[in-house]
Design a protein around this motif. Structure first.
Motif, short mmCIF file in Angstrom:
data_model
loop_
_atom_site.label_atom_id
_atom_site.label_comp_id
_atom_site.label_asym_id
_atom_site.label_seq_id
_atom_site.Cartn_x
_atom_site.Cartn_y
_atom_site.Cartn_z
N UNK A 1 0.81 -1.22 0.00
CA UNK A 1 0.00 0.00 0.00
C UNK A 1 0.85 1.28 0.00
N UNK A 2 1.85 1.42 0.81
CA UNK A 2 2.65 2.66 0.76
C UNK A 2 3.33 2.85 -0.60
N UNK A 3 3.77 1.80 -1.23
CA UNK A 3 4.41 1.90 -2.54
C UNK A 3 3.42 2.36 -3.59
N UNK B 1 3.49 5.97 -5.67
CA UNK B 1 3.51 6.02 -7.13
C UNK B 1 2.29 6.80 -7.67
N UNK B 2 1.13 6.67 -7.04
CA UNK B 2 -0.05 7.42 -7.46
C UNK B 2 0.17 8.92 -7.24
N UNK B 3 0.78 9.28 -6.13
CA UNK B 3 1.07 10.68 -5.85
C UNK B 3 2.06 11.25 -6.87
N UNK B 4 3.08 10.48 -7.22
CA UNK B 4 4.06 10.92 -8.22
C UNK B 4 3.41 11.09 -9.59
#
Length: 177
Positions: A7-9, A13-16
């Motif tokens: 989940x953190x990964x 990646x969604x934020x980036x």
């Protein structure tokens, strides 16, 4: 046994990707000129010349010429170096030419067969400020005389005053008591 959470990964990646998309929109969408309708300007020509003599247009505008005299007039845009004219029409009395389009910047001179010319300016960058309106007739009408203000009359002098600058005394009123 150890459980791995992705989940953190995925969140990172969604934020980036969202940040990259916002930067792409900001960089590549701000410099385009909004689409607008083409304006067709009319320049009158007669035996005394063009009206107006200076015409400021913007990109993709069109200019047409209207013969307002009672005789045919040749209107043309001469080319440099002896090449044939791109625009060359002989207008009958009261006729209007085909539209001459300007989709690139520069200063253009359109001439008449009678030796007159009109300058059409199209800015090289930016939308510019259009102005291709008829000029006032030449010669301009004789102005009429304007009314001038009359002299202000002197205020009346106080009663029983025979010299300039009579002093005025202040009096007190009383009702007799």
């Amino acid at each position: 046994m150890r459980l791995v959470s992705y989940r953190p990964l995925f969140a990172a990646s969604a934020l980036m990707m969202a940040l990259f998309g916002a930067i792409t929109l900001a960089v590549f969408s701000g410099g385009e000129t909004p689409a607008r309708a083409v304006t067709r300007w009319t320049v009158e020509v007669n035996t005394e010349g063009f009206n107006p003599r200076q015409c400021n247009i913007v990109r993709n505008d069109e200019v047409e010429f209207k013969n307002t005299s009672n005789q045919p007039i040749r209107v043309f845009h001469p080319e440099i170096g002896g090449a044939p004219a791109v625009f060359d029409e002989t207008l009958a009395a009261g006729a209007t030419s085909s539209a001459l389009g300007f989709n690139f910047g520069g200063t253009y001179v359109v001439e008449s067969g009678l030796g007159h010319s009109v300058t059409i300016f199209n800015p090289n960058t930016g939308p510019g400020t259009p102005g291709c309106s008829k000029e006032a007739p030449t010669p301009s009408p004789t102005p009429t005389g304007t009314a001038t203000p009359t002299a202000t009359p002197k205020p009346p002098m106080p009663a029983k005053c025979t010299w300039n600058g009579c002093a005025v005394a202040v009096g007190l009123a009383s009702d007799g008591d």
